[in-house]
Design a protein around this motif. Structure first.
Motif: not given
Length: 275
Positions: A98-109, A128-132
């Motif tokens: 959860a602290c290093a999500l392997p996904f690009p910025d702004a990739s989820f709604e 912060r990662e969830a926000r990213r």
């Protein structure tokens, strides 16, 4: 939190899902899923999906062309979840921190997390990662348990462990019920990255077929059972029976009816995440 308190391995996923899932997590999974509103074609991320209890409700809730990515740090929990949900369902499974999500910025709604944040060592970083990974205007939904005092079933299990191990008790129950401070929770969403923040107290009821069944989950459906065996001197069955007796006295038996208390936080992502 110690690493042992986050080790959901071996038979724990099965016991968690069988004995605790229907009682503690299903009621809140239904509540959390119904709060999610996304458009068709949306990308949704679930963090700390566990054995897939919320995942199943999200799949049923999402529009036909929406996509769900379900993640968990513990591969055994993730594998158990994979086996439960048909491959035909639109779910991608990923092991992820959860602290290093392997996904690009702004990739989820939307990002959803049920009863997972308490186990994360760096909670502000996880938020912060969830926000990213959220697109501007995307929504974060997460739930945490209220205190041990407000969830007496867990308090009874914890107090029973203290009786058997007064000097060095398993400390698991100090973790999932540790993130109930309202100002501390609100502070996680206090900067300009978030808007429309909300914190709801949600009281529901859980029902177990028997006190022994629930007590089995409270000991063997998390790292407590392993902690008892590591310390030695007391058989886990003895502790289970003691917990069951306490539960039956307070909440009845066949069925056990538990008052449950949790907090649900929601927030909307702002225009842009900070670098």
């Amino acid at each position: 939190m110690t690493d042992n308190n986050a080790r959901f391995v071996g038979s724990i996923p099965e016991n968690y899902d069988r004995h605790l899932g229907p009682v503690l997590f299903e009621p809140y999974a239904r509540d959390l899923a119904r709060r999610l509103e996304v458009k068709d074609g949306a990308q949704v991320l679930e963090v700390a999906c566990g054995t897939g209890i919320v995942t199943r409700h999200l799949v049923d809730r999402l529009p036909p062309r929406a996509r769900l990515v379900a993640t968990d740090l513990n591969e055994p929990m993730l594998e158990h979840a994979r086996r439960k949900i048909p491959e035909t369902k639109p779910v991608e499974w990923r092991q992820a921190d959860a602290c290093a999500l392997p996904f690009p910025d702004a990739s989820f709604e939307a990002v959803v997390c049920q009863f997972g944040l308490m186990f994360v060592p760096d909670k502000p970083k996880a938020v912060r990662e969830a926000r990213r990974v959220l697109a501007p205007g995307g929504r974060l939904l997460l739930s945490v348990w209220d205190s041990l005092d407000r969830n007496r079933f867990a308090r009874l299990a914890h107090e029973t462990l203290l009786r058997y191990f007064p000097k060095d008790p398993p400390t698991f129950y100090e973790v999932p019920f540790s993130l109930h401070d309202r100002p501390a929770l609100r502070a996680l969403f206090s900067d300009d990255d978030w808007s429309e923040t909300r914190l709801d107290e949600v009281a529901l009821e859980g029902r177990s077929v028997s006190a022994v069944d629930l007590a089995t989950g409270l000991i063997e459906g998390n790292p407590v059972g392993a902690g008892i065996r590591e310390r030695g001197g007391v058989d886990t069955r003895t502790v289970i029976e003691a917990v069951a007796a306490s539960l039956a006295r307070e909440f009845g038996d066949r069925p056990v009816r538990l008052p449950l208390h949790a907090l649900v936080a929601s927030a909307r992502a702002g225009a842009a995440a900070k670098p």
